[in-house]
Design a protein around this motif. Structure first.
Motif, short mmCIF file in Angstrom:
data_model
loop_
_atom_site.label_atom_id
_atom_site.label_comp_id
_atom_site.label_asym_id
_atom_site.label_seq_id
_atom_site.Cartn_x
_atom_site.Cartn_y
_atom_site.Cartn_z
N VAL A 37 1.22 4.65 -3.69
CA VAL A 37 2.18 3.57 -3.43
C VAL A 37 3.02 3.93 -2.20
O VAL A 37 3.59 5.01 -2.12
CB VAL A 37 3.12 3.36 -4.65
CG1 VAL A 37 4.11 2.23 -4.36
CG2 VAL A 37 2.31 3.04 -5.90
N LYS A 38 3.07 3.00 -1.23
CA LYS A 38 3.87 3.21 -0.04
C LYS A 38 4.77 2.01 0.19
O LYS A 38 4.36 0.86 -0.02
CB LYS A 38 2.99 3.43 1.20
CG LYS A 38 2.36 4.80 1.26
CD LYS A 38 1.61 4.99 2.57
CE LYS A 38 1.02 6.39 2.66
NZ LYS A 38 0.29 6.59 3.93
N SER A 39 5.99 2.28 0.63
CA SER A 39 6.92 1.20 0.95
C SER A 39 7.64 1.57 2.24
O SER A 39 8.21 2.66 2.34
CB SER A 39 7.93 1.02 -0.19
OG SER A 39 8.84 -0.02 0.12
N ALA A 66 5.25 -3.28 -2.78
CA ALA A 66 4.87 -2.16 -1.94
C ALA A 66 3.36 -2.21 -1.69
O ALA A 66 2.66 -3.04 -2.27
CB ALA A 66 5.26 -0.84 -2.62
N VAL A 67 2.89 -1.33 -0.82
CA VAL A 67 1.45 -1.24 -0.55
C VAL A 67 0.84 -0.31 -1.60
O VAL A 67 1.22 0.86 -1.71
CB VAL A 67 1.19 -0.67 0.86
CG1 VAL A 67 -0.31 -0.51 1.09
CG2 VAL A 67 1.80 -1.58 1.91
N PRO A 76 -7.03 -1.68 -1.46
CA PRO A 76 -5.73 -2.34 -1.49
C PRO A 76 -5.61 -3.28 -2.69
O PRO A 76 -6.26 -4.32 -2.73
CB PRO A 76 -5.67 -3.10 -0.16
CG PRO A 76 -7.11 -3.32 0.21
CD PRO A 76 -7.86 -2.14 -0.32
N ALA A 77 -4.81 -2.89 -3.67
CA ALA A 77 -4.80 -3.58 -4.97
C ALA A 77 -4.35 -5.04 -4.90
O ALA A 77 -4.80 -5.86 -5.69
CB ALA A 77 -3.91 -2.82 -5.95
N TRP A 136 -8.34 0.69 7.95
CA TRP A 136 -8.36 0.68 6.48
C TRP A 136 -7.06 1.24 5.94
O TRP A 136 -6.48 0.72 4.99
CB TRP A 136 -9.55 1.50 5.97
CG TRP A 136 -9.64 1.57 4.48
CD1 TRP A 136 -9.12 2.55 3.67
CD2 TRP A 136 -10.27 0.63 3.60
NE1 TRP A 136 -9.39 2.27 2.35
CE2 TRP A 136 -10.10 1.10 2.29
CE3 TRP A 136 -10.97 -0.56 3.81
CZ2 TRP A 136 -10.60 0.42 1.18
CZ3 TRP A 136 -11.46 -1.23 2.70
CH2 TRP A 136 -11.28 -0.74 1.41
N LYS A 137 -6.60 2.32 6.54
CA LYS A 137 -5.40 2.99 6.04
C LYS A 137 -4.13 2.18 6.34
O LYS A 137 -3.19 2.17 5.54
CB LYS A 137 -5.27 4.38 6.66
CG LYS A 137 -6.32 5.37 6.16
CD LYS A 137 -6.16 6.72 6.82
CE LYS A 137 -7.14 7.74 6.26
NZ LYS A 137 -7.02 9.06 6.92
N THR A 138 -4.11 1.50 7.49
CA THR A 138 -2.91 0.76 7.89
C THR A 138 -2.97 -0.72 7.51
O THR A 138 -1.94 -1.38 7.41
CB THR A 138 -2.70 0.85 9.41
OG1 THR A 138 -3.83 0.25 10.07
CG2 THR A 138 -2.56 2.30 9.86
N GLY A 139 -4.20 -1.23 7.31
CA GLY A 139 -4.37 -2.65 6.98
C GLY A 139 -4.42 -3.54 8.21
O GLY A 139 -4.56 -4.75 8.08
#
Length: 204
Positions: A37-39, A66-67, A76-77, A136-139
């Motif tokens: 989880v990242k915010s 959050a991401v 990415p959920a 992929w990591k940053t979207g």
């Protein structure tokens, strides 16, 4: 981390097994229940899930705020989901997560490859792959939200390039690579996954 049988059964068939392995190694997790989880670019510490139920509870708690990335591919959920209640446990099922994740990553690869002009040179693939993993990591890639973007489709060159492992196998045989039938001394197990590049660009 991934065995060949699982890749064959679960991964998107448009990606070579070696690329699937590279993708999961570079961007994924060894734990099917992993939830990240990242915010605001910061990692939020969450309890390590010991069951599908615990993982889903964490995911539902943070999706929309959050991401949230989950499972083997760190999928990415929240993509394509309007309500947290719509999230399904298959997100943390190893096979389903690999299937969804590799299909989405294949799309990201096609988006990046299109930006590069869909080159067919093997030398360009490592850069395309690296940019796709970063996307992929940053979207995002070049201002485009890659998970929501349309799939450009087409015959992108993502499977015509050699992976790092294949590059280490031995010297280049560029002419033989284009047509495995012209290379009698090449290992047939490796020749099988070669793609005839002459079919691209009108036979040129």
């Amino acid at each position: 981390m991934l065995d060949a049988a699982m890749i064959k059964e679960c991964a998107d068939p448009s990606l070579k097994p070696a690329i699937v392995e590279q993708f999961v190694t570079a961007a994924g997790s060894g734990d099917p229940l992993a939830v990240t989880v990242k915010s605001g670019g910061r990692l939020i510490l969450v309890p390590k899930a010991a069951s599908t139920e615990e993982a889903m509870a964490i995911i539902r708690q943070y999706v929309g705020q959050a991401v949230v990335r989950v499972g083997l591919t760190q999928f990415p959920a929240g993509v394509g989901v309007k309500e947290p209640a719509d999230l399904k446990p298959d997100l943390v099922d190893a096979c389903q997560n690999l299937r969804k994740g590799t299909a989405m990553f294949a799309k990201v690869l096609r988006i990046v490859a299109k930006w590069y002009g869909n080159p067919t040179s093997k030398d360009v693939f490592p850069q395309i792959f690296e940019d796709a993993v970063y996307a992929w990591k940053t979207g995002e890639f070049e201002g485009v939200s890659v998970f929501q973007a349309e799939d450009p489709g087409g015959s992108s060159p993502i499977n015509q390039a050699k992976t790092k492992d294949e590059q280490a196998d031995g010297p280049e045989h560029s002419d033989a690579d284009a047509d495995p039938d012209q290379s009698p001394d090449r290992d047939p197990g490796k020749a099988r996954i070669r793609i005839d590049l002459s079919r691209i660009g009108g036979g040129k």
